[in-house]
Design a protein around this motif. Sequence first.
Motif, PDB file in Angstrom:
ATOM      1  N   ALA A   1       6.740 -34.959  40.713  1.00  0.00           N
ATOM      2  CA  ALA A   1       5.727 -33.969  41.108  1.00  0.00           C
ATOM      3  C   ALA A   1       4.319 -34.499  40.847  1.00  0.00           C
ATOM      4  O   ALA A   1       3.427 -34.336  41.692  1.00  0.00           O
ATOM      5  CB  ALA A   1       5.958 -32.659  40.357  1.00  0.00           C
ATOM      6  N   LEU A   2       4.120 -35.125  39.710  1.00  0.00           N
ATOM      7  CA  LEU A   2       2.793 -35.659  39.391  1.00  0.00           C
ATOM      8  C   LEU A   2       2.404 -36.776  40.355  1.00  0.00           C
ATOM      9  O   LEU A   2       1.277 -36.814  40.855  1.00  0.00           O
ATOM     10  CB  LEU A   2       2.760 -36.151  37.941  1.00  0.00           C
ATOM     11  CG  LEU A   2       2.784 -35.050  36.885  1.00  0.00           C
ATOM     12  CD1 LEU A   2       3.147 -35.618  35.516  1.00  0.00           C
ATOM     13  CD2 LEU A   2       1.457 -34.319  36.840  1.00  0.00           C
ATOM     14  N   ARG A   3       3.347 -37.691  40.645  1.00  0.00           N
ATOM     15  CA  ARG A   3       3.035 -38.782  41.581  1.00  0.00           C
ATOM     16  C   ARG A   3       2.732 -38.255  42.982  1.00  0.00           C
ATOM     17  O   ARG A   3       1.768 -38.675  43.619  1.00  0.00           O
ATOM     18  CB  ARG A   3       4.187 -39.787  41.633  1.00  0.00           C
ATOM     19  CG  ARG A   3       4.233 -40.725  40.442  1.00  0.00           C
ATOM     20  CD  ARG A   3       5.205 -41.870  40.650  1.00  0.00           C
ATOM     21  NE  ARG A   3       6.555 -41.434  40.951  1.00  0.00           N
ATOM     22  CZ  ARG A   3       7.467 -41.087  40.036  1.00  0.00           C
ATOM     23  NH1 ARG A   3       7.155 -41.109  38.750  1.00  0.00           N
ATOM     24  NH2 ARG A   3       8.682 -40.721  40.403  1.00  0.00           N
ATOM     25  N   TRP A   4       3.560 -37.309  43.463  1.00  0.00           N
ATOM     26  CA  TRP A   4       3.316 -36.773  44.810  1.00  0.00           C
ATOM     27  C   TRP A   4       2.012 -35.981  44.863  1.00  0.00           C
ATOM     28  O   TRP A   4       1.297 -36.038  45.862  1.00  0.00           O
ATOM     29  CB  TRP A   4       4.499 -35.938  45.297  1.00  0.00           C
ATOM     30  CG  TRP A   4       5.605 -36.802  45.805  1.00  0.00           C
ATOM     31  CD1 TRP A   4       6.841 -36.976  45.249  1.00  0.00           C
ATOM     32  CD2 TRP A   4       5.583 -37.647  46.965  1.00  0.00           C
ATOM     33  NE1 TRP A   4       7.582 -37.872  45.987  1.00  0.00           N
ATOM     34  CE2 TRP A   4       6.837 -38.299  47.051  1.00  0.00           C
ATOM     35  CE3 TRP A   4       4.629 -37.920  47.932  1.00  0.00           C
ATOM     36  CZ2 TRP A   4       7.144 -39.199  48.063  1.00  0.00           C
ATOM     37  CZ3 TRP A   4       4.937 -38.826  48.947  1.00  0.00           C
ATOM     38  CH2 TRP A   4       6.184 -39.447  49.001  1.00  0.00           C
ATOM     39  N   ALA A   5       1.695 -35.253  43.790  1.00  0.00           N
ATOM     40  CA  ALA A   5       0.428 -34.514  43.772  1.00  0.00           C
ATOM     41  C   ALA A   5      -0.743 -35.482  43.862  1.00  0.00           C
ATOM     42  O   ALA A   5      -1.685 -35.268  44.640  1.00  0.00           O
ATOM     43  CB  ALA A   5       0.327 -33.650  42.516  1.00  0.00           C
ATOM     44  N   LEU A   6      -0.685 -36.556  43.075  1.00  0.00           N
ATOM     45  CA  LEU A   6      -1.761 -37.554  43.124  1.00  0.00           C
ATOM     46  C   LEU A   6      -1.838 -38.208  44.506  1.00  0.00           C
ATOM     47  O   LEU A   6      -2.931 -38.452  45.023  1.00  0.00           O
ATOM     48  CB  LEU A   6      -1.542 -38.607  42.030  1.00  0.00           C
ATOM     49  CG  LEU A   6      -1.816 -38.117  40.611  1.00  0.00           C
ATOM     50  CD1 LEU A   6      -1.258 -39.091  39.585  1.00  0.00           C
ATOM     51  CD2 LEU A   6      -3.306 -37.873  40.401  1.00  0.00           C
ATOM     52  N   THR A   7      -0.685 -38.460  45.104  1.00  0.00           N
ATOM     53  CA  THR A   7      -0.666 -39.053  46.451  1.00  0.00           C
ATOM     54  C   THR A   7      -1.245 -38.084  47.469  1.00  0.00           C
ATOM     55  O   THR A   7      -2.104 -38.455  48.279  1.00  0.00           O
ATOM     56  CB  THR A   7       0.780 -39.442  46.841  1.00  0.00           C
ATOM     57  OG1 THR A   7       1.298 -40.348  45.855  1.00  0.00           O
ATOM     58  CG2 THR A   7       0.825 -40.099  48.207  1.00  0.00           C
ATOM     59  N   ASP A   8      -0.790 -36.827  47.432  1.00  0.00           N
ATOM     60  CA  ASP A   8      -1.266 -35.825  48.384  1.00  0.00           C
ATOM     61  C   ASP A   8      -2.775 -35.584  48.273  1.00  0.00           C
ATOM     62  O   ASP A   8      -3.432 -35.280  49.266  1.00  0.00           O
ATOM     63  CB  ASP A   8      -0.529 -34.496  48.193  1.00  0.00           C
ATOM     64  CG  ASP A   8       0.917 -34.554  48.661  1.00  0.00           C
ATOM     65  OD1 ASP A   8       1.307 -35.538  49.336  1.00  0.00           O
ATOM     66  OD2 ASP A   8       1.670 -33.612  48.342  1.00  0.00           O
ATOM     67  N   LEU A   9      -3.301 -35.731  47.061  1.00  0.00           N
ATOM     68  CA  LEU A   9      -4.733 -35.498  46.849  1.00  0.00           C
ATOM     69  C   LEU A   9      -5.563 -36.777  47.021  1.00  0.00           C
ATOM     70  O   LEU A   9      -6.767 -36.772  46.761  1.00  0.00           O
ATOM     71  CB  LEU A   9      -4.965 -34.875  45.471  1.00  0.00           C
ATOM     72  CG  LEU A   9      -4.407 -33.455  45.312  1.00  0.00           C
ATOM     73  CD1 LEU A   9      -4.512 -32.983  43.864  1.00  0.00           C
ATOM     74  CD2 LEU A   9      -5.103 -32.484  46.256  1.00  0.00           C
ATOM     75  N   GLY A  10      -4.930 -37.860  47.445  1.00  0.00           N
ATOM     76  CA  GLY A  10      -5.643 -39.086  47.758  1.00  0.00           C
ATOM     77  C   GLY A  10      -5.957 -39.980  46.574  1.00  0.00           C
ATOM     78  O   GLY A  10      -6.728 -40.938  46.700  1.00  0.00           O
ATOM     79  N   ALA A  11      -5.369 -39.715  45.406  1.00  0.00           N
ATOM     80  CA  ALA A  11      -5.664 -40.503  44.210  1.00  0.00           C
ATOM     81  C   ALA A  11      -4.598 -41.565  43.939  1.00  0.00           C
ATOM     82  O   ALA A  11      -4.683 -42.290  42.956  1.00  0.00           O
ATOM     83  CB  ALA A  11      -5.797 -39.586  43.002  1.00  0.00           C
ATOM     84  N   ARG A  12      -3.617 -41.645  44.792  1.00  0.00           N
ATOM     85  CA  ARG A  12      -2.530 -42.620  44.640  1.00  0.00           C
ATOM     86  C   ARG A  12      -2.078 -42.996  46.043  1.00  0.00           C
ATOM     87  O   ARG A  12      -1.913 -42.132  46.899  1.00  0.00           O
ATOM     88  CB  ARG A  12      -1.375 -41.995  43.855  1.00  0.00           C
ATOM     89  CG  ARG A  12      -0.194 -42.908  43.669  1.00  0.00           C
ATOM     90  CD  ARG A  12       0.887 -42.174  42.829  1.00  0.00           C
ATOM     91  NE  ARG A  12       2.071 -42.964  42.759  1.00  0.00           N
ATOM     92  CZ  ARG A  12       3.070 -42.931  43.650  1.00  0.00           C
ATOM     93  NH1 ARG A  12       3.005 -42.111  44.676  1.00  0.00           N
ATOM     94  NH2 ARG A  12       4.118 -43.698  43.520  1.00  0.00           N
ATOM     95  N   GLU A  13      -1.893 -44.279  46.254  1.00  0.00           N
ATOM     96  CA  GLU A  13      -1.491 -44.751  47.576  1.00  0.00           C
ATOM     97  C   GLU A  13       0.025 -44.897  47.637  1.00  0.00           C
ATOM     98  O   GLU A  13       0.645 -45.501  46.754  1.00  0.00           O
ATOM     99  CB  GLU A  13      -2.141 -46.095  47.877  1.00  0.00           C
ATOM    100  CG  GLU A  13      -1.832 -46.621  49.254  1.00  0.00           C
ATOM    101  CD  GLU A  13      -2.482 -47.967  49.522  1.00  0.00           C
ATOM    102  OE1 GLU A  13      -2.128 -48.575  50.540  1.00  0.00           O
ATOM    103  OE2 GLU A  13      -3.324 -48.394  48.726  1.00  0.00           O
TER     104      GLU A  13
END
Length: 147
Positions: free
Chosen positions: A54-66
């Motif tokens: 959940a944390l990784r996908w949230a960061l990805t969805d918000l543009g902070a993780r590729e």
Amino acid sequence: MLIGLLDSENATVRQWAAEALADLEIQRAVPDLQRAYEAFRQRGEAPDDSEGEALRWALTDLGARELVIPPRAAALRASFGNLAPAWSTAHLTEVIEDLAAHGQAVLYFQVWQIRPNNGAFWRRGPGIDWDIDRHLPWARIVGECRD
């Protein structure tokens, strides 16, 4: 208040807070999500734990993780409605090899049966029957997951 739930003592609350922050597109939560993810990693939790995902996908969805999908795996990617990312089981070995060649480890996967006009159905099958020592060097973890 929702951002504050990332500090909860309960992993499910932290997971749901991360998912909600991404769904609501709350961009200002990114630093707190990054901090929560680092705390998750420091606790030594399994990377495929629901909170970590959940944390990784949230960061990805918000543009902070590729989201990184190597070229061959990307070329083999298929479209199965809302199952994404997804690949045909015919290419499973090739996709795992490509991911490993690019320093990525497959910690788990699910097999779904796609039926025309009937949707997708998860097929319970044998699980991964090893415990990954997350204290090993990353290259060794990748190799063991590939094997």
